[in-house]
Design a protein around this motif. Structure first.
Motif: not given
Length: 181
Positions: A1-30
């Motif tokens: 289950m943890d691996e599935a969750r990590r994969d889903a999070s990585e897919r979400a970060r890839e989508q964020q990169r496409g939508w916002y130019g970078e993962p939102l975690g990086s953008l918000f931390r900055r």
């Protein structure tokens, strides 16, 4: 289950990169670092809950569903850039963040600003609002696909989609200014 969750999070970060130019975690931390905020304060300025911010940062949630929140993110990015180059003091930044927080989005193509603005700031804000609107309905890859489909019959419209929907803000500002004459 943890691996599935990590994969889903990585897919979400890839989508964020496409939508916002970078993962939102990086953008918000900055933004947190540049503006001297904590996560709770950033969530408050954006008008979202702290758990929602955490979900976006971790990739548990991919997309910001509210276009007004996307506009606030863009306004904070502009403010952070001004702060990092020394153009805005900490006190001015705090006052501007409060104005960003109060901004509920309003009219999508509003050309007014909440602080004294030059014409260049107004143009940049209009461009960012156009980008926000386009990016709230589709990701960059989908916008480029739509532009490619339109290009043979409607090259100007295809260029508009590419520049505003998937391009850099500086390029969109140049395009906007070139087409005002």
């Amino acid at each position: 289950m943890d691996e599935a969750r990590r994969d889903a999070s990585e897919r979400a970060r890839e989508q964020q990169r496409g939508w916002y130019g970078e993962p939102l975690g990086s953008l918000f931390r900055r933004l947190i670092e540049d503006l001297g905020l904590n996560q709770a304060r950033l969530a408050g300025v954006l008008g979202i809950s702290a758990p929602m911010l955490s979900q976006l940062m971790s990739g548990q949630r991919a997309k910001i569903g509210n276009p007004a929140v996307v506009q606030r993110v863009q306004a904070l990015q502009e403010l952070a850039q001004e702060v990092t180059v020394g153009g805005v003091s900490a006190a001015e930044a705090a006052a501007r963040m409060e104005e960003v927080r109060k901004n509920s989005g309003g009219a999508v193509l509003s050309t007014t600003t909440t602080h004294a603005a030059t014409g260049a700031t107004t143009v940049r804000r209009v461009v960012r609002e156009i980008q926000s609107l386009l990016r709230s309905v589709a990701g960059a890859a989908d916008i480029i696909d739509a532009a490619d489909s339109l290009a043979p019959a409607h090259p100007e419209l295809a260029e508009f989609l590419r520049v505003y929907g998937a391009g850099r803000t500086a390029d969109a500002v140049a395009h906007y200014e070139a087409h005002q004459n």
